[in-house]
Each structure stands twice: as structure tokens, then as C-alpha cells.
Design an enzyme around this catalytic site. Structure first.
Site, PDB file in Angstrom:
ATOM      1  N   GLU A  45      -9.210  -0.676   8.645  1.00  0.00           N
ATOM      2  CA  GLU A  45      -7.886  -1.083   9.090  1.00  0.00           C
ATOM      3  C   GLU A  45      -7.685  -0.794  10.572  1.00  0.00           C
ATOM      4  O   GLU A  45      -7.102  -1.571  11.297  1.00  0.00           O
ATOM      5  CB  GLU A  45      -6.815  -0.344   8.282  1.00  0.00           C
ATOM      6  CG  GLU A  45      -5.401  -0.735   8.680  1.00  0.00           C
ATOM      7  CD  GLU A  45      -4.328   0.217   8.131  1.00  0.00           C
ATOM      8  OE1 GLU A  45      -3.263  -0.277   7.809  1.00  0.00           O
ATOM      9  OE2 GLU A  45      -4.570   1.427   8.040  1.00  0.00           O
ATOM     10  N   SER A  92       4.846  -1.441   4.112  1.00  0.00           N
ATOM     11  CA  SER A  92       5.159  -2.806   4.536  1.00  0.00           C
ATOM     12  C   SER A  92       5.031  -3.754   3.351  1.00  0.00           C
ATOM     13  O   SER A  92       4.255  -3.504   2.434  1.00  0.00           O
ATOM     14  CB  SER A  92       4.260  -3.251   5.694  1.00  0.00           C
ATOM     15  OG  SER A  92       2.945  -2.848   5.482  1.00  0.00           O
ATOM     16  N   GLN A 100       0.839  -1.188   0.000  1.00  0.00           N
ATOM     17  CA  GLN A 100       0.000   0.000   0.000  1.00  0.00           C
ATOM     18  C   GLN A 100       0.881   1.247   0.000  1.00  0.00           C
ATOM     19  O   GLN A 100       1.664   1.442   0.930  1.00  0.00           O
ATOM     20  CB  GLN A 100      -0.858  -0.031   1.275  1.00  0.00           C
ATOM     21  CG  GLN A 100      -1.726   1.173   1.502  1.00  0.00           C
ATOM     22  CD  GLN A 100      -2.045   1.334   2.982  1.00  0.00           C
ATOM     23  OE1 GLN A 100      -1.189   1.584   3.811  1.00  0.00           O
ATOM     24  NE2 GLN A 100      -3.309   1.158   3.327  1.00  0.00           N
TER      25      GLN A 100
END
Lengths: 354, 399
Positions: free
Chosen positions: B243, B160, B125
Site C-alpha cells: 500500500e 475509508s 479495511q
């Protein structure tokens, strides 16, 4: 699955809240606090709504509801800092009498005609200078910090967690009011000099049931009182202006309010579940009660301090009356066991202490 | 108050238990990478039986079941109780797939969803930038249209899995003249496109959980955009809330707290079991009460979702803030009860719990900051939960 209040439970809370909003204004609380009047009229009104007999079975003249309804009502009482003997007369005493199988007084309690105070402090945290001894069903000694200075009778603890019934008018009983920070409720000392007492129970579990029920509604009372303090803090911050803007627009103030809300909102679920667990006698009921009581003591204390700070100097004055909530929360924290003592009980329940 | 899922779900729970009992042996071994054959075959088994991608339509490679919150919860409960491998996770599955289902074109759904859930495409992302953290909408990585291609220049950070990803979903500025929230677009492109450089970012734990990603004249086909030009902010926000809560599940906090209890029973300091020390015990019990409150808060949220209630907004908003702070404190207690053993790390022979206490203590500090800092959460709670006004904007000097 439904985790939350039913329509009936919400209606119950609404109707109690409506009564309190109309009848237990801050001015009314001030009158009781100043000693100009007692809480008798408020209790009469609540009894007419069925609150005095809320958890007493219908067969004994009560409403026959459970502990979830009791916490829902207690939250409303705490929100409005209602002066009343709810914890002692409507919750602890009926729980003890039902558990002990003494049902003859329940009808009068449910009708609000008999107020029963509770003196269990020595069973929870004994003081060197207090306690009673028994000979021939007569008590001698003294018990401190009994709930309700206006009660008609008391349930009192003996030296080994036995429970006795003592009429307030019994020869040999002297009652002395003890002033505390919380003037919305009354606390007293009972001095016994060969006072006649009726044995109610020798079973420590009976007393425990009473203490558990009391702690649970006390947690709900703190939840309500803390919610009222949060609401008042937000409302005050929205209208108080400094530096040409409402102080609610400063992050320093907003974050204090957010911290209060964040800690308090999950408490609602914990308190609901605790009431449910007691009603259903689930395996984790006692542990949940301990945690709900101790956790609410901590969170409500934080909210009490923080809300006062959000009010600035006005929070410190008698003018806005915020201190009545602050002190109610402070009293709840110590009565029926301080959070440290209650957490130790929680540890014991999980066999974390040898 | 009715905490049971009802008898109609008992049969379903039995079904899940049977699956677990008969498939336990087929799980991939610990440490099997996401591209390994055994991990991929396990993922396919999970999807085929409805234990992963359960509600994703069959046309896009999913199981195609109707959404049922209770069934999903039962699956999660049983898999967790049996410590079963739950298959692939990651931002492609948890964040991009829901976005594509809601806002993607038919051809994007066809092209990406099946491959994503089966692990053929791993995604990262590309949101945060060095100059755009809490103020994400001020991001400056730009994409300019040149013929049929976007040309991308800029830098992302905190990305990440970028080092193992096949594709990236990325927020870029396409309308520099528009107000900052209206000039962003949501692009999809391959990580092996020329001009992309990934540099691992070593964090305080000693691991590289994140990366920096640099874009220099990266050329991407024009149609690899989700939503319209300038709508990227809305596309991203459709899933950001999703999230946050999932960063700090209370059940995981309780599992860790029970780990602290085990440690306290096992560890001795000066001849005394730590559990017998009343100061540590009180810290433990305080935390236990707070975790319990969050577990029942979670149950209330679940119930509201099932019964379509809307009075739990505030209860949902506090989960990330309270959950991450609470978890950090639990890990801290785990360290403290060990005393100096608690500072052991990496190859220290006296390490407890494989070094997880120090690691998680630091990792959760990262989560207090990531996914919207605690301070941003407090802004959201006070503004949207309590109705307090936004901080007035300061006029930019000399702009």
C-alpha cells in the site's frame, strides 16, 4: 529492460574504488591538502587504470567508454575525495576536443602524459573584473577559477564562447593559484598578456557539450561524497555512546540519517540516467544534466551539514577529517554554475523564460 | 542501461492501443457510481480482455495471465496516456484479493475473489483504532468465541469507504493474553451485520473521506477468519508494504507539476505572468528536479522487479516518505502562484482547477500522516535500511 549498472560498469567502479581505498587514504588526502605533495602520483595511478582516457575513443588511445561509465567512476572519486584533475582533463577537455574535431592531443591526454585544465568560468557567469580579448590569436586579460593549477595546457573561453588552447608554458601566460575551501583539487587564475592561443572552436555548442559533461560528472562526484558522509554518520552514530547507549538508538539521530538516505538514494538513479542520456544524446539529455547537477548540489549540501551534525563536536574538528568532504561538496556546488544559475538554464531549455 | 521494453512488447502495446481505440466510447461516464450498471459492465469488459485482474486465475473470475511486470506497465502507460478509465480500485481489490490468494482457504477464494473484482462486493479495511495508530499492533477491538460465532466489540477509525462497503476485513484481538503481535486475528464480515454503526468523519478538506465504525456485540461465523487464530498481524503485514509505495506515484506528481506550469503561464499578478517571476520559477524548477529523481528511482525499482534484483530495498523504502512530502509541496506551489485566488474553495467563482489545489494540498497532508506517518517511515528507513538499532523500550511504570 534494465535500469542500472551492467556487470562491466559495476566491475569498473569496484576496481577504481579498490585503487582509491588503497592509495587515497585520508592521510594521503591530507598530504595533498597541506601542499606536501601534488596529486601527480594519484593521477598516474588512475591513468594506468585507463581513467584519463575513459571517454576517449580507442582509435585515439583511450578506453572508448561513455558518460555512464564516467559518472560511475566520478562517484567513486567523490566517495574517496580523490585529488585529481578528472573533471577537467578526463571529461571536459576530451569532450570539447572531440566535438571540435581536434584529435591530435587525445592520445597524450589518455595516457595521462598531458593534463588539460579548463577555464570556462567567464562563459558561465562572467565577472566584471575578468575576461579576455583577442587580437591576432593572442589573448589579453584574465580568467578566474580555472580547473587544475598543475595542468600542462588549458582550454579557455573567449568573449563569445569561442574556445582556445593555451600551453601553460606559453610566453605571456601567468598562472596564480587560488586558494579555495576545497584543498583536494586545485583552482587557479590565468593572466594573459598577448599570450599565444590556438583556436579550437567558435561553436557555442562545443563549449556547451563540455560544460554538460563536466556538470554531469560533478553531480556524480557530489553523490559519492555525500554517500561517504552518510556512511560515516551512520558508522559514527553506531559507536558513539551517550546516556549509556549508542546515539544511533535515538530517534533524533536516526531520523537525521533517514532523511539523508531518503534524499540521497533517488539521486543515484537520476545520476545514472543523466550519464546514460548524455551517452545516447537523448532529447532530454541537457535538461537532465541541469537537473542532476542542481539537485545534487542541494541534496549533497543537506547531507554535508547533517552528517557533520550527527558527528557532534567531532564533526567540526579537523581530527575526523569530515570537513574535506563537506568542502568538496561546497566547491562542486559553485563550480560550473551555482544551482540557481543551472536551474535557470533548465527553465530556458523548456521555454519557460521568454 | 536499456530503457526499452524490447521489440517483443511492441506487438503487445499495439494490442492495448487497439483495445483503447475501439472501446473508448464504452467507458462509464464521469461520476458513475461503483454500483451503476455501466461501471460494472465496463469492469467486466476490462477483466475479459485482461486489463484488470490480469493475473488472477480464471477459476476466481480473473483473466488468468502469467504475471508479467512489463505488460502490466504497458497497460498502465497506455491507459494513462489515453486517460482511460482503469476500472474498479479500492482496498478489496488492491489489498484483500492478494491476501486471499496467498493465505485464504479455497472456499474463501471461491466465495470472495470473483465478486470482489467484479464489484459485487465492496470492501473496507478495519485496521486503525483511536488508540492504535502508529502502534497498530496495540489494537483493542476484541473478538470472543461464543459457540460457532465471534462476538466483536470495539471501534475502528480512518475506515475509508465504510459507508458504501458490503463487507469489512478487520483486525481484532482474539488472544488477549498473548504478546500484542501474536494475539490478533484477521476476520471478514458483512457490514449490515447487526451491531455495526458507521459514522462519517469529516476531515479538513470538508469531505468525509473516512469513517468511524463502532461494533457492539457483532456476531460473525467462526470460519470467517483468514489464516489461523493469532496470525492476523502476519496476514496484514503481507500486504501493508504494497500500500505504502502506491500512495505517492512519481508520474502523478509530474502530471501535477505540469499543471503548476500551466497555471504559472496563465496567471498574472500585478501585470506579470507568474512564470516570469524568478522566485516562483526557481521553486518550480527545484521541485521538477526532485520529481525527476523520484521518476528514475521508480524506473530503477521497476527494473529490479523485472530482473529480480534485491539491491533496491532502500530505494523502495523512501518512496512513501519522499513522495507524499513532495506532492504536498507541489500542491502548495500551485496555491502560492495564484496568490489570494489560491484560497478560493468550494463555490468561489474564481476557483481554478475545480478547487483541486487546496483540496490536494490538504489531502496529501493526510497521506503524509496516513499509511504510516513520515516519522514511522524514518524509523523503518533507519532501522531496516541503514541498520540502526530500535529505540529501547521504556519499562512501563506500575504495570
Amino acid at each position: 529492460m534494465e535500469f542500472g549498472l551492467s556487470e562491466e560498469q559495476t566491475l569498473l567502479q569496484d576496481s577504481v574504488s579498490r585503487f582509491l581505498k588503497d592509495n587515497v587514504t585520508l592521510d594521503a588526502v591530507r598530504e595533498v591538502a597541506a601542499g606536501d605533495t601534488s596529486d601527480a602520483n594519484i593521477w598516474r595511478g588512475l591513468a594506468d587504470l585507463g581513467i584519463a582516457g575513459l571517454i576517449i575513443p580507442e582509435a585515439q588511445g583511450g578506453v572508448g567508454l561513455g558518460m555512464l561509465e564516467a559518472v560511475v567512476v566520478s562517484e567513486a572519486l567523490g566517495y574517496h575525495i580523490a585529488p585529481s584533475p578528472f573533471i577537467s582533463s578526463a571529461i571536459v577537455a576530451p569532450t570539447v576536443l572531440l566535438a571540435a574535431g581536434h584529435t591530435d592531443k587525445l592520445g597524450d591526454i589518455a595516457a595521462g602524459n598531458l593534463r588539460v585544465g579548463v577555464a570556462f568560468s567567464e562563459a558561465i557567469g562572467a565577472r566584471l573584473d575578468a575576461g579576455v580579448h583577442i587580437s591576432d590569436d593572442a589573448l589579453t586579460g584574465k580568467l578566474l577559477f580555472a580547473f587544475d593549477a598543475h595542468a600542462d595546457a588549458y582550454l579557455v573561453n573567449g568573449p563569445n564562447r569561442e574556445i582556445f588552447w593555451v600551453d601553460a608554458s606559453t610566453t605571456g601566460l601567468t598562472r596564480r593559484s587560488l586558494t579555495t575551501i576545497d584543498k583536494t583539487r586545485t583552482i587557479c587564475e590565468l593572466q594573459f598578456n598577448k599570450a599565444n592561443a590556438v583556436p579550437i572552436s567558435e561553436d557555442a555548442e562545443v563549449m556547451q557539450a563540455g560544460i554538460d559533461a563536466g556538470r554531469m560528472v560533478q553531480a556524480a562526484d557530489s553523490l559519492g561524497a555525500a554517500q561517504a558522509m552518510l556512511d560515516q554518520a551512520v558508522a559514527y552514530a553506531m559507536q558513539r555512546k551517550q546516556f549509556n547507549r549508542v546515539i544511533a538508538s535515538f530517534q533524533a539521530v536516526k531520523h537525521l540519517c533517514a532523511e539523508m538516505a531518503s534524499q540521497l538514494e533517488p539521486c543515484r538513479s537520476l545520476v545514472w540516467y543523466g550519464g546514460h542520456a548524455l551517452s545516447e544524446q537523448t532529447a532530454d539529455a541537457r535538461l537532465t544534466v541541469c537537473h542532476a547537477n542542481a539537485h545534487l548540489s542541494e541534496v549533497a549540501q543537506f547531507v554535508a551539514k547533517t552528517s557533520t551534525e550527527v558527528h557532534g563536536g567531532m564533526g567540526f574538528t579537523d581530527l575526523v577529517g569530515l570537513h574535506y568532504w563537506f568542502k568538496r561538496i561546497g566547491a562542486n556546488r559553485q563550480l560550473l554554475g551555482s544551482p540557481e544559475a543551472v536551474r535557470e538554464e533548465a527553465a530556458r531549455l523548456q521555454n519557460l523564460i521568454d | 542501461m536499456d530503457l526499452s521494453y524490447g521489440p517483443t512488447f511492441d506487438a503487445f502495446r499495439e494490442e492495448v492501443r487497439t483495445f483503447i481505440a475501439t472501446h473508448k466510447d464504452q467507458q462509464p461516464k464521469h461520476g458513475a457510481g461503483p454500483k451503476s450498471e455501466e461501471a460494472r459492465s465496463w469492469q467486466a469488459t476490462l477483466i475479459k480482455n485482461g486489463y484488470h485482474s490480469r493475473t488472477i486465475p480464471k477459476a476466481y473470475g480473473g483473466f488468468g495471465a502469467e504475471p508479467d511486470i512489463i505488460k502490466s506497465r504497458i497497460i498502465a502507460e497506455e491507459f494513462s496516456a489515453a486517460q482511460m478509465n482503469t476500472g474498479f480500485s479500492g482496498q478489496g481489490i488492491s489489498m484483500l484479493t492478494p491476501v486471499l490468494l496467498e493465505m485464504g482457504t479455497e472456499s474463501q477464494k471461491q466465495q470472495f475473489i470473483e465478486k470482489t473484482i467484479h464489484g459485487d462486493i465492496i470492501w473496507c479495511q478495519g485496521y486503525s483504532e483511536p488508540g492504535a495508530g502508529s502502534d497498530l499492533a496495540s489494537l483493542t477491538t476484541k473478538a470472543e468465541l461464543d459457540g460457532d460465532e465471534w462476538v466483536i466489540n470495539g471501534q475502528k477509525i480512518w475506515t475509508s469507504t465504510a459507508h458504501i462497503s458490503d463487507w469489512i476485513f478487520c483486525l481484532v484481538r482474539t488472544e488477549p493474553e498473548a504478546p500484542k503481535h501474536q494475539g490478533i486475528s484477521f476476520l471478514l464480515f458483512k457490514m449490515d451485520t447487526p451491531g455495526i454503526e458507521v459514522r462519517p468523519l469529516v476531515d479538513m478538506t470538508g469531505s468525509a473521506n473516512f469513517n468511524e465504525v463502532f461494533f457492539t456485540d457483532v456476531r460473525v461465523p467462526k470460519d470467517q477468519i483468514v489464516g489461523q487464530r493469532g496470525q492476523g498481524w502476519q496476514v496484514a503485514n503481507a500486504i501493508l508494504g504494497h500500500e505504502r509505495g502506491s500512495l505517492a506515484p512519481p508520474d502523478a506528481a509530474m502530471t501535477r507539476l505540469n499543471g503548476v506550469i500551466r497555471l504559472m503561464r496563465e496567471e498574472t499578478v500585478a501585470g506579470e505572468r507568474v512564470i516570469d517571476n524568478p522566485i516562483f520559477r526557481d521553486r518550480l524548477l527545484k521541485l521538477q528536479g526532485r520529481v525527476l529523481a523520484m521518476q528514475y528511482n521508480d524506473m530503477r525499482l521497476l527494473s529490479a522487479k523485472i530482473n529480480k534484483q534485491t539491491d533496491t530495498q532502500l530505494a523502495g523504502m523512501v518512496v512513501k516518505l519522499i513522495g507524499t512530502e513532495l506532492r504536498h509541496e507541489i500542491e502548495c506551489l500551485g496555491i502560492d502562484v495564484m496568490g489570494e485566488i489560491g484560497i478560493s474553495y468550494e463555490d468561489n467563482p474564481y476557483l481554478r482547477g475545480n478547487g483541486s489545489w487546496q483540496y490536494q494540498y490538504m489531502y496529501f497532508l493526510g497521506l503524509i500522516i496516513g499509511g504510516g506517518t513520515s516519522q514511522i517511515q524514518k524509523n523503518i528507513i533507519s532501522e531496516r535500511g541503514l541498520g540502526m538499532p530500535k529505540e529501547p523500550k521504556i519499562a512501563t511504570v506500575g504495570a
